[in-house]
Design an enzyme around this catalytic site. Structure first.
Site, PDB file in Angstrom:
ATOM      1  N   VAL A  65      39.184  85.996  53.857  1.00  0.00           N
ATOM      2  CA  VAL A  65      39.821  86.987  52.995  1.00  0.00           C
ATOM      3  C   VAL A  65      41.317  86.714  52.842  1.00  0.00           C
ATOM      4  O   VAL A  65      41.949  87.139  51.872  1.00  0.00           O
ATOM      5  CB  VAL A  65      39.579  88.406  53.571  1.00  0.00           C
ATOM      6  CG1 VAL A  65      40.337  88.585  54.886  1.00  0.00           C
ATOM      7  CG2 VAL A  65      39.975  89.493  52.585  1.00  0.00           C
ATOM      8  N   LYS A  66      41.892  85.976  53.777  1.00  0.00           N
ATOM      9  CA  LYS A  66      43.342  85.767  53.804  1.00  0.00           C
ATOM     10  C   LYS A  66      43.844  84.845  52.690  1.00  0.00           C
ATOM     11  O   LYS A  66      45.048  84.804  52.419  1.00  0.00           O
ATOM     12  CB  LYS A  66      43.760  85.195  55.160  1.00  0.00           C
ATOM     13  CG  LYS A  66      43.418  86.080  56.345  1.00  0.00           C
ATOM     14  CD  LYS A  66      44.232  87.350  56.366  1.00  0.00           C
ATOM     15  CE  LYS A  66      44.037  88.118  57.676  1.00  0.00           C
ATOM     16  NZ  LYS A  66      44.877  89.322  57.742  1.00  0.00           N
ATOM     17  N   ASP A  67      42.947  84.094  52.044  1.00  0.00           N
ATOM     18  CA  ASP A  67      43.382  83.239  50.938  1.00  0.00           C
ATOM     19  C   ASP A  67      44.090  84.057  49.861  1.00  0.00           C
ATOM     20  O   ASP A  67      45.073  83.614  49.258  1.00  0.00           O
ATOM     21  CB  ASP A  67      42.178  82.540  50.300  1.00  0.00           C
ATOM     22  CG  ASP A  67      41.602  81.444  51.177  1.00  0.00           C
ATOM     23  OD1 ASP A  67      42.123  81.232  52.286  1.00  0.00           O
ATOM     24  OD2 ASP A  67      40.629  80.805  50.740  1.00  0.00           O
TER      25      ASP A  67
END
Length: 452
Positions: free
Chosen positions: A43-45
């Site tokens: 999710v951090k992208d």
């Protein structure tokens, strides 16, 4: 032709997948937002690219600059992809509790990785918070990302993840559940969903050793709640500015063991290979099932890929060492199963005390059965030896029989666990298990505690 101009254009539009086996006891429709479909597998992208682009726009990040960030691994991966495409250097500062896979992956995509100790205060100069800030100050043309307090983190999820979930559920979502670390995901998604429908419930999943749940409920930052934990990617010993507690309806805490066990369950029962925080999120959802009705649509976000935890939660030995492996232990034979191929360490009555000390040191054990030609006749433990040395400094040259205590009780492999527990007392440190081939194995207090 349809193609992405670079890898960053493939971020987002991750699928919603219905969960079936793990949710058999829940009437509601439970959907997983599987963020491992992002190119950096987490999710951090989304927020990594948003933070970089916003820093470029206002001049904080200059061409050819160095990006510096403290990360648990996933943000670092997103930053690394963007740094490659945009031509920046990247230094990731990571704590030593993170999986080796995360560190190796960051190095594989060109990041310089600095590893810091986990079990220190956030203000300690050795902490990954402090080291990140120091490196940013010392490195020319550097930009310190600070995902915890950087508003672009939550904005990315407000602009991207929240709208995706709303559209994918056609506005029917009733509950959103996600593990909370920096707070960007829950706050950004939660803000968007609440604006669309104030009745949507936003639940955070916390871990034991983190301050979020109590602070949300009482407004008290309790330092006594801060202690080391194993679960990766969620929980904090600080209050990041990105955690908007006014948007969150409540928190539920999940143990390290449950998070690890359910990480494996997701893979084996749903066929979705995701990471440790997903295990915590799904267990947290199950703990909240009394809040759901048959008409509800519950979305649980799965942060990252299981590939980053192969040597940890997906490794039987790692799980077993921490007492996380769900193996039924009911009798003596179960307790010795993991070491029955290791020969029993013993002493002879005429061996010297110095031999006993050397053997304890070599095998890292604290008690040894003593035998003679007729069988087991006694035992020694480290407490016996300590008392003996206090009384006589020359004790090391005397035979073991002069300091040994009573022999350990002997049981069969079928002896029940409750009977075994009663045999180990303050005066008796261990039990010997007799096997059919005439050999013996030892069960200690540590073995029983581990089984419990």
């Amino acid at each position: 032709m349809k193609y992405a101009k670079n890898i960053l254009e493939t971020i987002g539009n991750t699928p919603l997948v219905q969960l079936n086996k793990l949710t058999e006891d829940i009437d509601a429709l439970v959907l997983a937002k599987v963020e491992t479909f992002n190119p950096g597998n987490s999710v951090k992208d989304r927020m990594a690219v948003k933070m970089i682009e916003d820093a470029e726009a206002d001049g904080r990040l200059q061409p050819g600059g160095t990006i510096i960030e403290g990360t648990s691994g996933n943000t670092g991966m997103g930053l690394a992809l963007a740094a490659i495409i945009k031509g920046y250097k990247l230094i990731c500062v990571i704590s030593d509790k993170q999986s080796k896979e995360k560190i190796d992956i960051l190095r594989a995509v060109g990041a310089e990785v600095v590893v810091c100790p986990t079990n220190v205060e956030p203000t300690d100069p050795r902490s990954y918070y402090s080291v990140s800030k120091r490196l940013a100050e010392e490195t020319p043309n550097a930009w310190y990302v600070n995902q915890y307090d950087n508003p672009s983190n939550a904005i990315a999820h407000y602009e991207q993840t929240g709208p995706e979930i709303w559209e994918q559920t056609e506005g029917k979502i009733t509950h959103f559940i996600v593990g909370v670390g920096t707070g960007g995901t829950i706050s950004g998604v939660g803000k968007y969903l609440k604006e669309k429908n104030p009745d949507i419930k936003i639940w955070g999943v916390d871990t034991y050793g983190s301050v979020f749940k109590k602070y949300h409920e009482t407004g008290v930052f309790d330092e006594n709640e801060v202690y080391p934990y194993i679960t990766e990617g969620i929980g904090e010993d600080i209050l990041p500015k990105n955690v908007d507690f006014s948007i969150i309806d409540g928190f539920t805490k999940v143990t390290d063991k449950d998070a690890a066990v359910y990480t494996r369950k997701i893979a084996k029962e749903e066929g979705i290979f995701v990471g440790n925080s997903a295990g915590a999120a799904i267990k947290g959802m199950l703990q909240l099932k009394q809040h759901f009705t048959k008409d509800d649509v519950v979305v649980v976000l799965f942060h990252d890929s299981g590939s980053r935890y192969v040597a940890k939660m997906f490794n039987d030995d790692w799980m077993r060492e921490r007492g996380f492996l769900e193996v039924a232990v009911t009798k003596a034979g179960d307790l010795i199963a993991q070491h029955k191929n290791v020969p029993l360490v013993t002493l002879r009555t005429e061996e010297l005390v110095s031999h006993a000390i050397e053997r304890m040191r070599k095998y890292k054990i604290s008690q040894i059965p003593v035998e003679d030609v007729n069988g087991f006749v006694g035992s020694v433990n480290e407490s016996d030896l300590l008392r003996a040395f206090i009384e006589d400094k020359n004790m090391s040259d005397k035979p073991v029989k002069e300091v040994m205590g009573a022999p350990f009780p002997v049981v069969t492999v079928d002896t029940p666990l409750d009977k075994l527990s009663k045999l180990i007392t303050r005066e008796n440190d261990a039990v010997l298990v007799a096997l059919a081939d005439g050999t013996h194995h030892i069960i200690t207090k540590h073995d029983i505690i581990s089984a419990i």
